[in-house]
Every structure is written in C-alpha cells, then in structure tokens.
Design a protein around this motif. Structure first.
Motif, PDB file in Angstrom:
ATOM      1  N   LEU A   3       0.820  -1.208   0.000  1.00 48.08           N
ATOM      2  CA  LEU A   3       0.000   0.000   0.000  1.00 48.08           C
ATOM      3  C   LEU A   3       0.859   1.265   0.000  1.00 48.08           C
ATOM      4  O   LEU A   3       0.556   2.230  -0.695  1.00 48.08           O
ATOM      5  N   VAL A   4       1.945   1.253   0.753  1.00 47.08           N
ATOM      6  CA  VAL A   4       2.826   2.428   0.823  1.00 47.08           C
ATOM      7  C   VAL A   4       3.440   2.712  -0.548  1.00 47.08           C
ATOM      8  O   VAL A   4       3.520   3.862  -0.974  1.00 47.08           O
ATOM      9  N   ALA A   7       0.850   4.357  -2.628  1.00 42.10           N
ATOM     10  CA  ALA A   7       0.619   5.731  -2.184  1.00 42.10           C
ATOM     11  C   ALA A   7       1.735   6.657  -2.661  1.00 42.10           C
ATOM     12  O   ALA A   7       1.487   7.808  -3.016  1.00 42.10           O
ATOM     13  N   LYS A   8       2.955   6.175  -2.685  1.00 45.06           N
ATOM     14  CA  LYS A   8       4.083   6.998  -3.122  1.00 45.06           C
ATOM     15  C   LYS A   8       3.991   7.365  -4.600  1.00 45.06           C
ATOM     16  O   LYS A   8       4.549   8.364  -5.032  1.00 45.06           O
ATOM     17  N   LYS A  10       1.246   8.210  -6.039  1.00 43.00           N
ATOM     18  CA  LYS A  10       0.181   9.204  -6.153  1.00 43.00           C
ATOM     19  C   LYS A  10       0.703  10.581  -5.762  1.00 43.00           C
ATOM     20  O   LYS A  10       1.765  10.723  -5.160  1.00 43.00           O
ATOM     21  N   LYS A  12       1.265  13.768  -3.645  1.00 39.87           N
ATOM     22  CA  LYS A  12       1.366  13.999  -2.209  1.00 39.87           C
ATOM     23  C   LYS A  12       0.184  14.843  -1.756  1.00 39.87           C
ATOM     24  O   LYS A  12      -0.167  15.827  -2.395  1.00 39.87           O
ATOM     25  N   LYS A  13      -0.453  14.462  -0.653  1.00 35.61           N
ATOM     26  CA  LYS A  13      -1.637  15.147  -0.152  1.00 35.61           C
ATOM     27  C   LYS A  13      -1.308  15.998   1.062  1.00 35.61           C
ATOM     28  O   LYS A  13      -0.340  15.755   1.776  1.00 35.61           O
ATOM     29  N   ALA A  32       4.061   8.789   8.369  1.00 37.17           N
ATOM     30  CA  ALA A  32       3.638   9.152   7.009  1.00 37.17           C
ATOM     31  C   ALA A  32       4.492  10.285   6.453  1.00 37.17           C
ATOM     32  O   ALA A  32       4.835  10.295   5.273  1.00 37.17           O
ATOM     33  N   LEU A  37       4.621  10.775   2.278  1.00 39.72           N
ATOM     34  CA  LEU A  37       3.269  10.575   1.770  1.00 39.72           C
ATOM     35  C   LEU A  37       2.380  11.798   1.894  1.00 39.72           C
ATOM     36  O   LEU A  37       1.390  11.908   1.183  1.00 39.72           O
ATOM     37  N   GLU A  38       2.710  12.697   2.813  1.00 41.33           N
ATOM     38  CA  GLU A  38       1.793  13.804   3.085  1.00 41.33           C
ATOM     39  C   GLU A  38       2.516  14.990   3.697  1.00 41.33           C
ATOM     40  O   GLU A  38       3.583  14.853   4.285  1.00 41.33           O
TER      41      GLU A  38
END
Length: 100
Positions: A3-4, A7-8, A10, A12-13, A32, A37-38
């Motif tokens: 999952l990580v 997410a990487k 995508k 960055k949120k 995180a 990731l964020e």
C-alpha cells in the motif's frame, strides 16, 4: 505491491489533523511524513502536542493552536481555494471509547 508503494506513486496530499495532541496520532503522522506521503497541518493544544512530540523525539513540527470549527469549515468550503472538489463533503470520525 504494498500500500505504501502505491501511495508513493500518487500525488502527495495535504492532511489536516484536528485534536492532534495524542501519542498515536503523532506517531502515525510522523511515520507518514517520513515516508513522504503527506504534508500535515496539526490543529490542537499546542503545549500538550509539543510535550508529546518531545517525549517521542519528534522534531521539526509545525502546528496551529485550537481553532473554531466555523473558521476551518469556512476555508474548507471556500469555492476559490477550499478543499472541495465536487458536491460531496465527507467527515469521518473514529472514536475509541474505553469501557464502551
């Protein structure tokens, strides 16, 4: 694929965490952040959060003190620069109530 790793790949949120003065919350946010990731904005009791962060050896933390919900929602709902992308706005709450 983990999952990580997904997410990487995508964008960055930016994550806003209210009532951040909690050990578990700060550990999760820091993990995180270290993974890239964020970007996080912390909202809560400044002194309690700093004390917890220091006890966990978390450094370089920026946060804002307690802010009224009306102020936050006004910016979230701002049509020009807010966080809304469509017609639906969701709020998710997770509560852990001992002895319940």
């Amino acid at each position: 694929m983990k999952l990580v790793e997904l997410a990487k790949k995508k964008e960055k949120k930016k994550v806003v965490v209210s009532c951040c003065q909690d050990k578990g919350v700060l550990l999760a946010v820091e993990k995180a952040r270290k993974l890239g990731l964020e970007d996080v904005i912390l909202i809560g009791d400044v002194n309690k959060t700093k004390d917890i962060a220091e006890s966990l050896n978390i450094k370089d933390m920026v946060m804002k003190g307690i802010v009224d919900t009306s102020i936050i929602l006004k910016e979230v709902l701002n049509k020009e620069v807010g966080l809304r992308y469509g017609k639906i706005l969701s709020q998710i709450s997770i509560l852990d109530i001992p002895n319940y």
